[in-house]
Design a protein around this motif. Structure first.
Motif, PDB file in Angstrom:
ATOM      1  N   ALA A  26       0.824  -1.214   0.000  1.00  0.00           N
ATOM      2  CA  ALA A  26       0.000   0.000   0.000  1.00  0.00           C
ATOM      3  C   ALA A  26       0.857   1.263   0.000  1.00  0.00           C
ATOM      4  CB  ALA A  26      -0.939  -0.004   1.200  1.00  0.00           C
ATOM      5  N   ARG A  27       2.001   1.228   0.660  1.00  0.00           N
ATOM      6  CA  ARG A  27       2.869   2.411   0.719  1.00  0.00           C
ATOM      7  C   ARG A  27       3.442   2.799  -0.639  1.00  0.00           C
ATOM      8  NH1 ARG A  27       4.213   0.055   5.735  1.00  0.00           N
ATOM      9  NH2 ARG A  27       6.034  -0.992   4.879  1.00  0.00           N
ATOM     10  N   THR A  28       3.435   1.904  -1.607  1.00  0.00           N
ATOM     11  CA  THR A  28       3.967   2.212  -2.939  1.00  0.00           C
ATOM     12  C   THR A  28       2.901   2.777  -3.867  1.00  0.00           C
ATOM     13  OG1 THR A  28       3.536   0.014  -3.853  1.00  0.00           O
ATOM     14  CG2 THR A  28       5.668   0.346  -2.734  1.00  0.00           C
ATOM     15  N   LEU A  29       1.643   2.738  -3.440  1.00  0.00           N
ATOM     16  CA  LEU A  29       0.523   3.165  -4.276  1.00  0.00           C
ATOM     17  C   LEU A  29       0.072   4.571  -3.924  1.00  0.00           C
ATOM     18  CD1 LEU A  29      -1.578  -0.137  -4.124  1.00  0.00           C
ATOM     19  CD2 LEU A  29       0.169   0.511  -5.807  1.00  0.00           C
ATOM     20  N   SER A  30      -0.436   5.275  -4.916  1.00  0.00           N
ATOM     21  CA  SER A  30      -0.904   6.643  -4.695  1.00  0.00           C
ATOM     22  C   SER A  30      -2.423   6.660  -4.582  1.00  0.00           C
ATOM     23  CB  SER A  30      -0.450   7.548  -5.839  1.00  0.00           C
ATOM     24  OG  SER A  30      -1.188   7.257  -7.007  1.00  0.00           O
ATOM     25  N   GLU A  31      -2.936   7.773  -4.164  1.00  0.00           N
ATOM     26  CA  GLU A  31      -4.369   8.079  -4.270  1.00  0.00           C
ATOM     27  C   GLU A  31      -4.452   9.366  -5.057  1.00  0.00           C
ATOM     28  OE1 GLU A  31      -7.076   6.513  -3.694  1.00  0.00           O
ATOM     29  OE2 GLU A  31      -6.413   4.895  -2.394  1.00  0.00           O
ATOM     30  N   PRO A  32      -5.190   9.432  -6.125  1.00  0.00           N
ATOM     31  CA  PRO A  32      -6.041   8.374  -6.630  1.00  0.00           C
ATOM     32  C   PRO A  32      -5.227   7.230  -7.241  1.00  0.00           C
ATOM     33  CG  PRO A  32      -6.074  10.227  -8.140  1.00  0.00           C
ATOM     34  CD  PRO A  32      -5.247  10.644  -6.944  1.00  0.00           C
ATOM     35  N   PHE A  33      -5.863   6.071  -7.319  1.00  0.00           N
ATOM     36  CA  PHE A  33      -5.238   4.863  -7.837  1.00  0.00           C
ATOM     37  C   PHE A  33      -6.259   4.138  -8.699  1.00  0.00           C
ATOM     38  CE2 PHE A  33      -4.691   0.257  -7.493  1.00  0.00           C
ATOM     39  CZ  PHE A  33      -3.414   0.118  -7.995  1.00  0.00           C
ATOM     40  N   HIS A  34      -5.784   3.500  -9.781  1.00  0.00           N
ATOM     41  CA  HIS A  34      -6.676   2.753 -10.660  1.00  0.00           C
ATOM     42  C   HIS A  34      -6.016   1.427 -11.024  1.00  0.00           C
ATOM     43  CE1 HIS A  34      -9.838   2.051 -13.568  1.00  0.00           C
ATOM     44  NE2 HIS A  34      -8.904   1.699 -14.434  1.00  0.00           N
ATOM     45  N   PHE A  35      -6.803   0.353 -10.939  1.00  0.00           N
ATOM     46  CA  PHE A  35      -6.341  -0.983 -11.292  1.00  0.00           C
ATOM     47  C   PHE A  35      -7.324  -1.581 -12.291  1.00  0.00           C
ATOM     48  CE2 PHE A  35      -6.737  -5.575 -10.789  1.00  0.00           C
ATOM     49  CZ  PHE A  35      -5.429  -5.976 -10.955  1.00  0.00           C
ATOM     50  N   GLN A  36      -6.769  -2.271 -13.303  1.00  0.00           N
ATOM     51  CA  GLN A  36      -7.612  -2.934 -14.288  1.00  0.00           C
ATOM     52  C   GLN A  36      -6.992  -4.265 -14.665  1.00  0.00           C
ATOM     53  OE1 GLN A  36      -8.105  -0.690 -17.876  1.00  0.00           O
ATOM     54  NE2 GLN A  36      -9.576  -2.119 -18.740  1.00  0.00           N
ATOM     55  N   SER A  37      -7.817  -5.312 -14.684  1.00  0.00           N
ATOM     56  CA  SER A  37      -7.402  -6.631 -15.155  1.00  0.00           C
ATOM     57  C   SER A  37      -8.548  -7.211 -15.972  1.00  0.00           C
ATOM     58  CB  SER A  37      -7.062  -7.549 -13.968  1.00  0.00           C
ATOM     59  OG  SER A  37      -8.241  -8.104 -13.410  1.00  0.00           O
ATOM     60  N   PRO A  38      -8.356  -8.367 -16.591  1.00  0.00           N
ATOM     61  CA  PRO A  38      -9.459  -8.981 -17.321  1.00  0.00           C
ATOM     62  C   PRO A  38     -10.638  -9.355 -16.412  1.00  0.00           C
ATOM     63  CG  PRO A  38      -7.384  -9.926 -18.029  1.00  0.00           C
ATOM     64  CD  PRO A  38      -7.088  -9.064 -16.836  1.00  0.00           C
ATOM     65  N   LEU A  39     -10.411  -9.439 -15.110  1.00  0.00           N
ATOM     66  CA  LEU A  39     -11.466  -9.858 -14.185  1.00  0.00           C
ATOM     67  C   LEU A  39     -11.954  -8.761 -13.251  1.00  0.00           C
ATOM     68  CD1 LEU A  39      -9.945 -13.295 -13.132  1.00  0.00           C
ATOM     69  CD2 LEU A  39     -11.765 -12.888 -14.805  1.00  0.00           C
ATOM     70  N   LEU A  40     -11.122  -7.774 -12.952  1.00  0.00           N
ATOM     71  CA  LEU A  40     -11.458  -6.785 -11.937  1.00  0.00           C
ATOM     72  C   LEU A  40     -11.051  -5.382 -12.351  1.00  0.00           C
ATOM     73  CD1 LEU A  40      -9.919  -8.698  -8.912  1.00  0.00           C
ATOM     74  CD2 LEU A  40     -12.347  -8.518  -9.407  1.00  0.00           C
ATOM     75  N   ILE A  41     -11.802  -4.428 -11.847  1.00  0.00           N
ATOM     76  CA  ILE A  41     -11.433  -3.018 -11.953  1.00  0.00           C
ATOM     77  C   ILE A  41     -11.623  -2.428 -10.565  1.00  0.00           C
ATOM     78  CG2 ILE A  41     -12.080  -0.769 -12.903  1.00  0.00           C
ATOM     79  CD1 ILE A  41     -12.995  -2.213 -15.422  1.00  0.00           C
ATOM     80  N   SER A  42     -10.656  -1.656 -10.105  1.00  0.00           N
ATOM     81  CA  SER A  42     -10.820  -0.980  -8.821  1.00  0.00           C
ATOM     82  C   SER A  42     -10.279   0.430  -8.928  1.00  0.00           C
ATOM     83  CB  SER A  42     -10.144  -1.750  -7.685  1.00  0.00           C
ATOM     84  OG  SER A  42      -8.766  -1.857  -7.899  1.00  0.00           O
ATOM     85  N   GLY A  43     -10.829   1.297  -8.076  1.00  0.00           N
ATOM     86  CA  GLY A  43     -10.468   2.696  -8.131  1.00  0.00           C
ATOM     87  C   GLY A  43      -9.848   3.231  -6.860  1.00  0.00           C
ATOM     88  N   SER A  44      -9.381   2.323  -5.990  1.00  0.00           N
ATOM     89  CA  SER A  44      -8.711   2.776  -4.769  1.00  0.00           C
ATOM     90  C   SER A  44      -7.709   1.724  -4.320  1.00  0.00           C
ATOM     91  CB  SER A  44      -9.730   3.011  -3.645  1.00  0.00           C
ATOM     92  OG  SER A  44     -10.228   1.781  -3.156  1.00  0.00           O
ATOM     93  N   GLY A 101       6.738   9.355  -7.810  1.00  0.00           N
ATOM     94  CA  GLY A 101       7.398   8.220  -7.175  1.00  0.00           C
ATOM     95  C   GLY A 101       6.485   7.146  -6.627  1.00  0.00           C
ATOM     96  N   ARG A 102       5.181   7.250  -6.880  1.00  0.00           N
ATOM     97  CA  ARG A 102       4.233   6.237  -6.406  1.00  0.00           C
ATOM     98  C   ARG A 102       3.398   5.726  -7.572  1.00  0.00           C
ATOM     99  NH1 ARG A 102       1.766   8.031  -0.777  1.00  0.00           N
ATOM    100  NH2 ARG A 102       1.395   5.801  -0.660  1.00  0.00           N
ATOM    101  N   ILE A 103       2.950   4.494  -7.463  1.00  0.00           N
ATOM    102  CA  ILE A 103       2.184   3.845  -8.533  1.00  0.00           C
ATOM    103  C   ILE A 103       0.752   4.371  -8.512  1.00  0.00           C
ATOM    104  CG2 ILE A 103       1.309   1.639  -9.376  1.00  0.00           C
ATOM    105  CD1 ILE A 103       3.785   0.377  -7.850  1.00  0.00           C
ATOM    106  N   ASP A 104       0.296   4.920  -9.653  1.00  0.00           N
ATOM    107  CA  ASP A 104      -1.081   5.404  -9.699  1.00  0.00           C
ATOM    108  C   ASP A 104      -1.981   4.561 -10.598  1.00  0.00           C
ATOM    109  OD1 ASP A 104      -0.643   6.322 -12.359  1.00  0.00           O
ATOM    110  OD2 ASP A 104      -0.172   8.331 -11.667  1.00  0.00           O
ATOM    111  N   THR A 105      -1.380   3.741 -11.464  1.00  0.00           N
ATOM    112  CA  THR A 105      -2.164   2.889 -12.359  1.00  0.00           C
ATOM    113  C   THR A 105      -1.454   1.563 -12.565  1.00  0.00           C
ATOM    114  OG1 THR A 105      -2.943   4.844 -13.553  1.00  0.00           O
ATOM    115  CG2 THR A 105      -3.226   2.726 -14.661  1.00  0.00           C
ATOM    116  N   ILE A 106      -2.225   0.480 -12.484  1.00  0.00           N
ATOM    117  CA  ILE A 106      -1.714  -0.853 -12.816  1.00  0.00           C
ATOM    118  C   ILE A 106      -2.693  -1.484 -13.797  1.00  0.00           C
ATOM    119  CG2 ILE A 106      -1.192  -3.179 -12.012  1.00  0.00           C
ATOM    120  CD1 ILE A 106      -0.494  -1.988  -9.282  1.00  0.00           C
ATOM    121  N   ARG A 107      -2.152  -2.009 -14.897  1.00  0.00           N
ATOM    122  CA  ARG A 107      -2.940  -2.799 -15.843  1.00  0.00           C
ATOM    123  C   ARG A 107      -2.338  -4.193 -15.874  1.00  0.00           C
ATOM    124  NH1 ARG A 107      -3.318   2.069 -19.197  1.00  0.00           N
ATOM    125  NH2 ARG A 107      -5.468   2.756 -18.991  1.00  0.00           N
TER     126      ARG A 107
END
Length: 125
Positions: A26-44, A101-107
């Motif tokens: 969690a410490r490496t991720l930013s807010e806002p944050f977006h994640f997308q995969s073939p199965l899930l999408i999340s926005g935090s 320096g923090r991850i804001d999007t992961i695909r």
């Protein structure tokens, strides 16, 4: 930001996630944050990390195949070994975007076909 910073951040996330260290991931991720995969999408970050423990319960190992880093993005390719025979080893590509320096999007990119039957069975039980 430098390529070295991107590498440090992304590798810290990757290692923490697969070691089950949710606070460190969690410490490496930013807010806002977006994640997308073939199965899930999340926005935090909370929503993204919420299901991590259950997923790690079936992971038996991870082999990093390739890693590419730029100043504000990175791509990892790895094999996730699972204890679920229908899935076995899942080849996965993961693309990251970083801000300050923090991850804001992961695909996350993988063949979700073997997961559909497992997820459907889980919702029926």
């Amino acid at each position: 930001m430098t390529t070295a910073t991107t590498r440090t951040t992304v590798r810290a996330y990757h290692q923490a996630r697969f070691q089950g260290d949710i606070p460190a991931a969690a410490r490496t991720l930013s807010e806002p944050f977006h994640f997308q995969s073939p199965l899930l999408i999340s926005g935090s970050t909370h929503q993204h990390l919420r299901g991590l423990e259950a997923f790690l319960g079936i992971v038996t190992g991870v082999d990093l195949v390739s890693e590419l880093y730029g100043e504000t993005e990175a791509t990892l390719v790895y094999d996730v070994h699972t204890s679920v025979p229908a899935i076995g080893t899942q080849r996965t590509a993961e693309h990251f975007r970083l801000t300050n320096g923090r991850i804001d999007t992961i695909r996350l990119i993988f063949d979700a076909t073997p997961w559909h039957g497992i997820m459907q069975a889980a919702t029926l039980s």
